[in-house]
Design a protein around this motif. Structure first.
Motif, mmCIF file in Angstrom:
data_model
loop_
_atom_site.group_PDB
_atom_site.id
_atom_site.type_symbol
_atom_site.label_atom_id
_atom_site.label_comp_id
_atom_site.label_asym_id
_atom_site.label_seq_id
_atom_site.Cartn_x
_atom_site.Cartn_y
_atom_site.Cartn_z
ATOM 1 N N HIS A 49 0.840 -1.204 0.000
ATOM 2 C CA HIS A 49 0.000 0.000 0.000
ATOM 3 C C HIS A 49 0.876 1.255 0.000
ATOM 4 C CE1 HIS A 49 -3.485 -2.487 0.311
ATOM 5 N NE2 HIS A 49 -3.209 -2.910 1.516
ATOM 6 N N ASN A 50 0.559 2.213 0.857
ATOM 7 C CA ASN A 50 1.276 3.491 0.865
ATOM 8 C C ASN A 50 2.647 3.441 1.542
ATOM 9 O OD1 ASN A 50 -0.684 4.966 -0.519
ATOM 10 N ND2 ASN A 50 -1.884 5.210 1.339
ATOM 11 N N ALA A 51 3.056 2.288 2.030
ATOM 12 C CA ALA A 51 4.372 2.167 2.662
ATOM 13 C C ALA A 51 5.464 1.825 1.650
ATOM 14 C CB ALA A 51 4.343 1.108 3.759
ATOM 15 N N VAL A 52 5.097 1.574 0.411
ATOM 16 C CA VAL A 52 6.052 1.126 -0.611
ATOM 17 C C VAL A 52 7.185 2.119 -0.823
ATOM 18 C CG1 VAL A 52 6.329 0.531 -3.044
ATOM 19 C CG2 VAL A 52 4.407 -0.394 -1.752
ATOM 20 N N ASP A 53 6.875 3.382 -0.914
ATOM 21 C CA ASP A 53 7.907 4.383 -1.207
ATOM 22 C C ASP A 53 8.366 5.117 0.050
ATOM 23 O OD1 ASP A 53 7.876 3.842 -3.955
ATOM 24 O OD2 ASP A 53 6.122 5.103 -4.226
ATOM 25 N N THR A 54 8.482 4.374 1.150
ATOM 26 C CA THR A 54 8.901 4.992 2.407
ATOM 27 C C THR A 54 10.075 4.236 2.997
ATOM 28 O OG1 THR A 54 7.539 3.625 3.863
ATOM 29 C CG2 THR A 54 6.468 5.558 2.867
ATOM 30 N N SER A 55 10.617 4.766 4.069
ATOM 31 C CA SER A 55 11.688 4.090 4.801
ATOM 32 C C SER A 55 11.128 3.356 6.015
ATOM 33 C CB SER A 55 12.744 5.109 5.236
ATOM 34 O OG SER A 55 12.141 6.080 6.079
ATOM 35 N N LEU A 56 9.845 3.042 5.976
ATOM 36 C CA LEU A 56 9.176 2.418 7.107
ATOM 37 C C LEU A 56 9.764 1.052 7.460
ATOM 38 C CD1 LEU A 56 6.908 3.343 8.942
ATOM 39 C CD2 LEU A 56 5.310 2.117 7.486
ATOM 40 N N ALA A 57 10.166 0.282 6.468
ATOM 41 C CA ALA A 57 10.748 -1.042 6.741
ATOM 42 C C ALA A 57 12.008 -0.901 7.588
ATOM 43 C CB ALA A 57 11.056 -1.773 5.439
ATOM 44 N N GLU A 58 12.854 0.026 7.232
ATOM 45 C CA GLU A 58 14.073 0.265 8.007
ATOM 46 C C GLU A 58 13.734 0.741 9.417
ATOM 47 O OE1 GLU A 58 17.871 3.268 7.801
ATOM 48 O OE2 GLU A 58 17.021 2.550 5.907
ATOM 49 N N GLU A 59 12.719 1.588 9.537
ATOM 50 C CA GLU A 59 12.288 2.067 10.855
ATOM 51 C C GLU A 59 11.787 0.909 11.718
ATOM 52 O OE1 GLU A 59 9.617 5.453 10.845
ATOM 53 O OE2 GLU A 59 10.538 6.153 8.978
ATOM 54 N N LEU A 60 11.007 0.008 11.123
ATOM 55 C CA LEU A 60 10.495 -1.146 11.859
ATOM 56 C C LEU A 60 11.641 -2.008 12.374
ATOM 57 C CD1 LEU A 60 7.998 -2.923 12.681
ATOM 58 C CD2 LEU A 60 8.444 -4.166 10.549
ATOM 59 N N ILE A 61 12.590 -2.318 11.517
ATOM 60 C CA ILE A 61 13.732 -3.142 11.923
ATOM 61 C C ILE A 61 14.526 -2.442 13.016
ATOM 62 C CG2 ILE A 61 15.926 -4.111 11.142
ATOM 63 C CD1 ILE A 61 14.440 -4.555 8.391
ATOM 64 N N ASN A 62 14.802 -1.171 12.840
ATOM 65 C CA ASN A 62 15.558 -0.431 13.861
ATOM 66 C C ASN A 62 14.803 -0.361 15.186
ATOM 67 O OD1 ASN A 62 17.791 0.023 12.242
ATOM 68 N ND2 ASN A 62 16.986 1.946 11.450
ATOM 69 N N MET A 63 13.490 -0.303 15.118
ATOM 70 C CA MET A 63 12.686 -0.227 16.325
ATOM 71 C C MET A 63 12.810 -1.491 17.171
ATOM 72 S SD MET A 63 8.559 0.279 16.715
ATOM 73 C CE MET A 63 8.580 1.577 15.502
ATOM 74 N N TRP A 64 12.899 -2.660 16.523
ATOM 75 C CA TRP A 64 12.822 -3.917 17.247
ATOM 76 C C TRP A 64 14.112 -4.726 17.295
ATOM 77 C CZ3 TRP A 64 9.277 -3.918 20.517
ATOM 78 C CH2 TRP A 64 8.045 -3.336 20.255
ATOM 79 N N LYS A 65 15.070 -4.449 16.472
ATOM 80 C CA LYS A 65 16.220 -5.348 16.331
ATOM 81 C C LYS A 65 17.043 -5.534 17.595
ATOM 82 C CE LYS A 65 19.493 -1.949 14.551
ATOM 83 N NZ LYS A 65 20.297 -1.571 13.395
ATOM 84 N N SER A 66 17.025 -4.581 18.516
ATOM 85 C CA SER A 66 17.871 -4.731 19.706
ATOM 86 C C SER A 66 17.112 -4.584 21.020
ATOM 87 C CB SER A 66 19.016 -3.720 19.652
ATOM 88 O OG SER A 66 18.495 -2.407 19.611
ATOM 89 N N ARG A 67 15.785 -4.562 20.991
ATOM 90 C CA ARG A 67 15.018 -4.441 22.248
ATOM 91 C C ARG A 67 14.944 -5.780 22.960
ATOM 92 N NH1 ARG A 67 11.659 0.467 22.645
ATOM 93 N NH2 ARG A 67 11.721 1.458 20.603
ATOM 94 N N ASP A 68 15.239 -5.743 24.267
ATOM 95 C CA ASP A 68 15.077 -6.952 25.054
ATOM 96 C C ASP A 68 13.619 -7.086 25.484
ATOM 97 O OD1 ASP A 68 14.680 -5.246 27.228
ATOM 98 O OD2 ASP A 68 16.652 -5.621 28.098
ATOM 99 N N VAL A 69 13.323 -8.127 26.242
ATOM 100 C CA VAL A 69 11.949 -8.416 26.644
ATOM 101 C C VAL A 69 11.337 -7.248 27.416
ATOM 102 C CG1 VAL A 69 10.499 -9.925 28.065
ATOM 103 C CG2 VAL A 69 12.303 -10.903 26.650
ATOM 104 N N ASN A 70 12.072 -6.698 28.371
ATOM 105 C CA ASN A 70 11.536 -5.608 29.181
ATOM 106 C C ASN A 70 11.265 -4.355 28.343
ATOM 107 O OD1 ASN A 70 11.543 -7.093 31.590
ATOM 108 N ND2 ASN A 70 13.701 -6.637 31.909
ATOM 109 N N ALA A 71 12.179 -4.031 27.453
ATOM 110 C CA ALA A 71 11.987 -2.859 26.588
ATOM 111 C C ALA A 71 10.809 -3.075 25.638
ATOM 112 C CB ALA A 71 13.257 -2.554 25.804
ATOM 113 N N ALA A 72 10.648 -4.301 25.129
ATOM 114 C CA ALA A 72 9.510 -4.606 24.255
ATOM 115 C C ALA A 72 8.205 -4.492 25.035
ATOM 116 C CB ALA A 72 9.657 -6.000 23.654
#
Length: 164
Positions: free
Chosen positions: A132-155
């Motif tokens: 949809h409208n996320a195709v031409d955005t950097s949202l995928a990178e934002e999603l990965i950066n948001m979750w890639k290093s969060r531990d259980v408590n931070a999540a």
């Protein structure tokens, strides 16, 4: 719990689809999600099984037996996202939903005898496909950066906030 999940035994052959429902009674009224899954499958012939909640879990209205099955499945869903390959169908609304965020976080974790830890980039089991409208955005990178290093408590803290 089944140790095969911590060994990622289902990675590769089994694909779980993380997506948001676009309507309350139909997750994909325009067919964009199913076409995205089909494209992913064409690129990954090693996949034998696809799990998509709408197809695989009893939907409403449910019988009493189906309700018990649904509750049992829902209670164990994290195990699936921890041990399988995950296709994230990312749109602009994905980022504000609890379940989709939880599934994304699980797909970027590694399970071991001492609990969950952020998976190294080479060990992540998720593929992000923007739709949809996320195709031409950097949202995928934002999603990965948001979750890639969060531990259980931070999540937990993040997912407890009112905007999720």
């Amino acid at each position: 719990r089944d140790a095969s999940y911590s060994r990622h035994a289902y990675q590769g052959a089994t694909l779980f689809v993380s997506h948001r429902w676009e309507c309350s009674d139909e997750p994909d009224p325009t067919g964009v999600q199913i076409r995205s899954v089909q494209r992913h499958l064409q690129d990954h012939p090693e996949i034998d099984v696809v799990w998509f909640d709408y197809w695989c879990m009893p939907q409403k209205p449910r019988t009493a037996e189906e309700e018990r099955d649904f509750d049992r499945m829902l209670g164990n869903i994290a195990m699936a996202y921890l041990g399988s390959s995950v296709l994230i169908l990312l749109d602009l609304s994905y980022m504000s939903r609890f379940w989709t965020q939880y599934e994304a976080w699980c797909s970027m974790q590694s399970a071991g005898p001492d609990g969950l830890h952020a998976a190294q980039a080479s060990m992540r089991r998720s593929t992000v496909m923007s739709i949809h409208n996320a195709v031409d955005t950097s949202l995928a990178e934002e999603l990965i950066n948001m979750w890639k290093s969060r531990d259980v408590n931070a999540a937990y803290d993040f997912l407890s906030r009112p905007d999720v």
